[in-house]
Design a protein around this motif. Structure first.
Motif, PDB file in Angstrom:
ATOM      1  N   LEU A 162       6.922   3.643  43.919  1.00 22.06           N
ATOM      2  CA  LEU A 162       7.795   4.811  43.821  1.00 22.06           C
ATOM      3  C   LEU A 162       6.955   6.083  43.722  1.00 22.06           C
ATOM      4  O   LEU A 162       5.875   6.078  43.118  1.00 22.06           O
ATOM      5  N   PRO A 164       7.300  11.614  39.414  1.00 23.06           N
ATOM      6  CA  PRO A 164       7.803  13.000  39.317  1.00 23.06           C
ATOM      7  C   PRO A 164       6.752  14.073  39.582  1.00 23.06           C
ATOM      8  O   PRO A 164       7.056  15.118  40.154  1.00 23.06           O
ATOM      9  N   ARG A 174      15.349   6.030  50.247  1.00 18.09           N
ATOM     10  CA  ARG A 174      15.748   7.119  49.342  1.00 18.09           C
ATOM     11  C   ARG A 174      17.191   6.850  48.906  1.00 18.09           C
ATOM     12  O   ARG A 174      18.119   6.921  49.713  1.00 18.09           O
ATOM     13  N   VAL A 224      10.352  13.045  45.393  1.00 16.88           N
ATOM     14  CA  VAL A 224      10.192  12.322  44.139  1.00 16.88           C
ATOM     15  C   VAL A 224      11.272  11.247  44.041  1.00 16.88           C
ATOM     16  O   VAL A 224      12.445  11.500  44.297  1.00 16.88           O
ATOM     17  N   GLY A 225      10.856  10.028  43.695  1.00 16.29           N
ATOM     18  CA  GLY A 225      11.790   8.917  43.567  1.00 16.29           C
ATOM     19  C   GLY A 225      11.906   8.068  44.809  1.00 16.29           C
ATOM     20  O   GLY A 225      12.521   6.987  44.757  1.00 16.29           O
ATOM     21  N   ASP A 226      11.336   8.507  45.927  1.00 16.98           N
ATOM     22  CA  ASP A 226      11.358   7.683  47.136  1.00 16.98           C
ATOM     23  C   ASP A 226      10.614   6.369  46.876  1.00 16.98           C
ATOM     24  O   ASP A 226       9.586   6.343  46.189  1.00 16.98           O
ATOM     25  N   ALA A 227      11.133   5.292  47.451  1.00 12.99           N
ATOM     26  CA  ALA A 227      10.493   3.976  47.334  1.00 12.99           C
ATOM     27  C   ALA A 227       9.804   3.639  48.645  1.00 12.99           C
ATOM     28  O   ALA A 227      10.416   3.750  49.716  1.00 12.99           O
TER      29      ALA A 227
END
Length: 625
Positions: A347, A350, A377, A390-393
């Motif tokens: 991931l 932040p 996403r 931010v937070g994308d896998a």
């Protein structure tokens, strides 16, 4: 003496209660003996420098080396194949393999080598490790009775006979009683013991490769987006490299693997039979690796490509390629794993410096030497040409070392799940696999030959595992069950205290006087009873050392042959089935199996009774009193 018995009784009671950590109880007993001036400071700390403690710790490292290089997964796969998914058959196979191997190397070494494979196999047959590990430990204890070097008590009684001027036992003489007892153990566990084992899933189920790959394929929409593409003679890719072709930027696809073309093997100009041709082809195949961007592409090379159908169709037309869709995406992903190459999900953190970067431009790939197989996403797929958020896998494929480096970049990435668990389940063997297996074979040879002490053989093997890169120092440190090491190191001074205060000798002499008056067979039963009692709370080696002179003296007093009494002593020393502290195998399986102290007594008491009955029937026949 009274204080020693009081501390011993309280220790056993607390261990049986199971309310406190076993290593805490053991350290508490050590402190009590020291504070009451039963043992000196040197004796109190001597357990932690004892060869047995060092042996157990190093064998954990050796076992981890076998696991990290795929040997244990390979053995586990073979056990599963033989078991056919049947837990009972797996139980029998695991116990027989453990029993036979422990006859030639140390019991602890056998358990260290086979335990990871048995744990993995237990989950694969939809069971739990607790259903197999106590049987494996008990089989190791019983298997030690197959040869002279199978377990230290065998050597103790043989040396005691030789020193007293009697014929020592020969190398395989122990198997006359050891084979029947091993059979009894396997039959008992199959019919009765397995029903008494805990059924709770106290141990954490490892991530299975198959399930993980299915999850990846579904989460990243890989079903229908994996294709095998053959390079035709007319393709502009022939003679160029992946870097020069720039397929990622031009078409938005990713090349995951390149399989070079091999001519069909022939013999004297004639094609080989299909079965032989397939075997030769398998030998020519190379382990899956990352595609070299500078490798020149050739006619008939096959590329594994990931992309949307419309993107792949565009590549097919523009590059003159032959296309074949991959139906089973999870299986294809599994084939991309090896001892060197892995797949993981990460991931974007932040505060990551990669937020805003574009995967198609090589932001992540160039930095860490990995391929990005997919981006997600929220609940939808993201194209590699879009900037990361931010937070994308990201689903990445790269060397296990590169994935480890990404895991250490805590400011930029969060690695999801346990990639290391997946790494230990890869069954494709490479050069490191054969190296670790060779290290194990050399360790076994050194242990069996007696060229060096057993603990030195294990230390050499552990050092070799680290020096040859079979595992890292961090992996080695994590592999050691420190609770096991502390427990046995803290309990060893108890044996010293019993010996130094005369408590052990006093109990032994009293019981021998009681049983000796009824004849030779009751005396044999008494000696076995005393020895097995000691072996439940102190090491079986210490129990044998304490009882050997007592058995020889009792035989001389009654005028009987000491051989049956000494064999009974050796058998009883290997029946530490009621507690986890009697033998190293019992301790080694406690944490991985999630056992409590009393689990051993529940399963082991009936087996102990069977061993007594069989031994009292067979020993007087094989070695007449």
């Amino acid at each position: 003496m009274a204080i020693t018995f009081l501390v011993l009784g309280l220790t056993i009671a607390l261990l049986m209660w199971g309310r406190f950590l076993v290593e805490l109880v053991a350290v508490g007993s050590l402190l009590a003996l020291f504070l009451f001036d039963v043992i000196s400071l040197d004796v109190a700390l001597s357990g932690f420098s004892n060869p047995t403690v060092i042996l157990i710790g190093t064998l954990f490292i050796v076992g981890e080396g076998l696991s990290r290089t795929g040997i244990t997964a390979f053995v586990g796969e073979k056990l599963i194949a033989r078991a056919g998914g049947n837990p009972i058959r797996l139980l029998v196979l695991a116990m027989v393999a453990t029993g036979v191997l422990s006859g030639f190397i140390s019991n602890a070494g056998t358990v260290a080598a086979l335990m990871p494979a048995v744990v993995l196999a237990s989950w694969r047959v939809r069971s739990v490790p607790a259903a197999f590990l106590i049987p494996v430990a008990f089989a190791a204890n019983a298997g030690g009775l197959l040869t002279l070097t199978g377990t230290p008590p065998n050597i103790v009684v043989t040396d005691a006979l030789d020193a007293a001027g009697f014929r020592p036992f020969n190398y395989f003489e122990f198997s006359l009683i050891g084979i029947p007892l091993l059979v009894v153990a396997v039959v008992y566990m199959t019919l009765v013991g397995r029903r008494l084992l805990p059924k709770s899933r106290s141990a954490t189920e490892p991530l299975l490769v198959e399930d993980t790959m299915v999850g990846f394929a579904d989460t990243y929409s890989l079903r229908g987006e994996l294709y095998r593409m053959r390079i035709r003679a007319s393709s502009p890719l022939v003679g160029s490299s992946l870097r020069e072709s720039n397929l990622g930027r031009r078409f938005g696809v990713s090349v995951l693997q390149i399989d070079p073309f091999h001519d069909d093997p022939t013999l004297f100009g004639q094609p080989l039979p299909s079965a032989l041709r397939d075997r030769v082809g398998a030998m020519q195949a190379e382990p899956p690796g990352l595609p070299d961007p500078d490798r020149v592409l050739l006619h008939n090379d096959v590329m594994l490509v990931r992309g949307a159908p419309e993107q792949v169709s565009e590549v097919e037309v523009a590059m003159h390629l032959g296309m074949l869709p991959v139906e089973e995406a999870p299986e294809e992903l599994g084939e991309l794993l090896s001892q060197e190459i892995g797949i993981a999900e990460v991931l974007i953190a932040p505060r990551s410096s990669f937020a805003g970067a574009v995967v198609a431009e090589g932001a992540v790939g160039r930095s860490f030497g990995v391929l990005v197989l997919g981006i997600r996403r929220g609940d939808h797929h993201v194209d590699s040409t879009e900037p990361l958020q931010v937070g994308d896998a990201l689903l990445v494929r790269g060397t296990w070392k590169a994935i480890g480096v990404m895991a250490e970049e805590v400011r930029n990435f969060v690695v999801v799940g346990q990639p290391e668990e997946i790494a230990t389940q890869v069954t494709d063997l490479d050069s490191r696999s054969w190296l670790s297996l060779g290290i194990l074979v050399v360790m076994v040879a050194l242990m069996a030959s007696g060229v060096v002490p057993v603990v030195i053989a294990a230390l050499l093997a552990a050092v070799a595992m680290l020096a040859t890169g079979c595992l890292t120092s961090t992996q080695a440190y994590r592999a050691v069950s420190w609770s096991t090491v502390i427990l046995i190191g803290a309990m060893i001074p108890m044996a010293t205290a019993l010996d130094a205060t005369g408590g052990a000798a006093r109990i032994a002499d009293t019981l021998v006087d009681v049983f000796g008056g009824f004849g030779a067979v009751p005396l044999l039963a008494g000696i076995m009873l005393i020895t097995t009692g000691f072996s439940q709370v102190i090491s079986n080696t210490a129990a044998a050392v304490l009882m050997a002179p007592v058995a020889l003296g009792a035989a001389a007093g009654l005028g009987v042959d000491p051989h049956p009494l000494m064999m009974g002593l050796a058998v009883a020393a290997s029946t530490a089935f009621l507690t986890p502290v009697g033998t190293a195998p019992n301790l080694m399986v406690m944490s991985p199996g999630g056992y409590r102290f009393r689990d051993y007594a529940v399963v082991g008491l009936p087996l102990l009774a069977l061993f007594f009955i069989v031994s009292l029937l067979l020993i007087p026949i094989i070695w007449p009193l």
